[in-house]
Design a protein around this motif. Sequence first.
Motif, mmCIF file in Angstrom:
data_model
loop_
_atom_site.group_PDB
_atom_site.id
_atom_site.type_symbol
_atom_site.label_atom_id
_atom_site.label_comp_id
_atom_site.label_asym_id
_atom_site.label_seq_id
_atom_site.Cartn_x
_atom_site.Cartn_y
_atom_site.Cartn_z
ATOM 1 N N HIS A 81 -8.960 -32.371 60.598
ATOM 2 C CA HIS A 81 -8.764 -33.046 59.319
ATOM 3 C C HIS A 81 -9.554 -32.373 58.197
ATOM 4 O O HIS A 81 -10.621 -31.787 58.435
ATOM 5 C CB HIS A 81 -9.160 -34.512 59.447
ATOM 6 N N HIS A 82 -9.025 -32.498 56.971
ATOM 7 C CA HIS A 82 -9.610 -31.810 55.828
ATOM 8 C C HIS A 82 -9.962 -32.732 54.660
ATOM 9 O O HIS A 82 -10.251 -32.234 53.563
ATOM 10 C CB HIS A 82 -8.658 -30.716 55.354
ATOM 11 N N HIS A 83 -9.984 -34.019 54.891
ATOM 12 C CA HIS A 83 -10.446 -34.917 53.828
ATOM 13 C C HIS A 83 -11.889 -34.592 53.435
ATOM 14 O O HIS A 83 -12.295 -34.825 52.293
ATOM 15 C CB HIS A 83 -10.337 -36.371 54.284
ATOM 16 N N LYS A 84 -12.658 -34.056 54.371
ATOM 17 C CA LYS A 84 -14.068 -33.719 54.128
ATOM 18 C C LYS A 84 -14.243 -32.374 53.438
ATOM 19 O O LYS A 84 -15.373 -32.010 53.061
ATOM 20 C CB LYS A 84 -14.815 -33.680 55.462
ATOM 21 N N SER A 85 -13.162 -31.611 53.253
ATOM 22 C CA SER A 85 -13.290 -30.214 52.853
ATOM 23 C C SER A 85 -13.317 -29.992 51.353
ATOM 24 O O SER A 85 -13.503 -28.851 50.909
ATOM 25 C CB SER A 85 -12.145 -29.390 53.464
ATOM 26 N N ILE A 86 -13.154 -31.032 50.550
ATOM 27 C CA ILE A 86 -13.282 -30.878 49.098
ATOM 28 C C ILE A 86 -14.568 -31.566 48.671
ATOM 29 O O ILE A 86 -14.816 -32.729 49.001
ATOM 30 C CB ILE A 86 -12.055 -31.408 48.334
ATOM 31 N N LEU A 87 -15.407 -30.805 47.988
ATOM 32 C CA LEU A 87 -16.771 -31.217 47.682
ATOM 33 C C LEU A 87 -17.015 -31.201 46.177
ATOM 34 O O LEU A 87 -16.402 -30.412 45.445
ATOM 35 C CB LEU A 87 -17.764 -30.275 48.361
ATOM 36 N N CYS A 88 -17.931 -32.042 45.723
ATOM 37 C CA CYS A 88 -18.340 -32.054 44.323
ATOM 38 C C CYS A 88 -19.848 -32.268 44.242
ATOM 39 O O CYS A 88 -20.516 -32.450 45.263
ATOM 40 C CB CYS A 88 -17.583 -33.132 43.549
ATOM 41 N N ILE A 171 -15.126 -27.901 44.826
ATOM 42 C CA ILE A 171 -14.788 -26.717 45.604
ATOM 43 C C ILE A 171 -14.135 -27.154 46.915
ATOM 44 O O ILE A 171 -14.358 -28.275 47.394
ATOM 45 C CB ILE A 171 -16.018 -25.838 45.903
ATOM 46 N N ILE A 172 -13.325 -26.270 47.480
ATOM 47 C CA ILE A 172 -12.722 -26.518 48.783
ATOM 48 C C ILE A 172 -13.283 -25.486 49.745
ATOM 49 O O ILE A 172 -13.158 -24.278 49.518
ATOM 50 C CB ILE A 172 -11.187 -26.429 48.732
ATOM 51 N N ALA A 173 -13.907 -25.970 50.810
ATOM 52 C CA ALA A 173 -14.528 -25.087 51.793
ATOM 53 C C ALA A 173 -14.426 -25.736 53.159
ATOM 54 O O ALA A 173 -14.696 -26.927 53.305
ATOM 55 C CB ALA A 173 -15.989 -24.818 51.434
ATOM 56 N N GLY A 174 -14.040 -24.941 54.160
ATOM 57 C CA GLY A 174 -13.842 -25.499 55.485
ATOM 58 C C GLY A 174 -15.119 -25.956 56.153
ATOM 59 O O GLY A 174 -15.149 -26.966 56.838
#
Length: 283
Positions: A81-88, A171-174
């Motif tokens: 899952h990638h809900h966690k992959s966008i950060l601010c 930012i988007i980071a895995g």
Amino acid sequence: MKRLTAMTGTYPRTRALKEHTVTSSAVELDFAPVEVAQRGFKAAVRELAYDVTELALMTFLVAYDAGKPLVLLPFAMNGGHHHKSILCRAGSVLTAEQLPGKTVAMRSYSQTTPTWVRGILADEYGVNVRDVRWLTQEGAHVEEYEDPAWVTRSSDGSLEDLLRTGKADAIIAGSGITGDDIRPLIPAPQAAAAAWEQRTGVVPINHMVAIRREVAEDAETVREVFRMLRESRAVAGEPERSGFGELRPALELGVRYAHEQQLIRKRYDVEELYGAARAALAG
């Protein structure tokens, strides 16, 4: 015996295959000296360097759309899952719904993780991809691909630098980016991802295995390669994630996201992506 060139990352699920603990009397896989699969992607799609290769899902789709002679095997190498992959920034009051007009940075627009994130933002939070300013640090693995007009290349530092200096709102980071001054943009991302999976039936796929189209014409070769991939994963004690039916929901959604975000020109039927491998593995 048929000898094929191959490239995958080194994981527990591939170790038995790469160390030739799992073998075939009909097919021998000659692995490139690659430990991290991403380092082999450019050669895989630009030079067609391997007969069997791990590829990021979006790299494969962009390559397929560009006419590269590759087809999929129904084997997901990894995903999640990638809900966690966008950060601010932790002190920001920014929400997902407020992203239109904002700047979001990532390594590459055609990267698989950002594609999943943008799709989730569109479906769950109403964010039109064209209304966000996307910053990238590099281009696509597939040389023929050009980023859409709403994407801008940046050379102003790392993703963390762009975020912390305010040059990017998110930012988007895995993985690998942490700190007390950074938070997930989507609140309670694990719970949000679990709810999304329950609604959609999808666990995102990041990497799959592709095979050269001409090699896929040999049904026995296809069956042996697929068998060895599955057996190597079983040796590692990992749960199965392969098969046409199991992968269909994630692939269909990934194709839709790629098409909506202008990574590919056509919304391909999933069955087409397997080419002759589909008939070889039927039943």
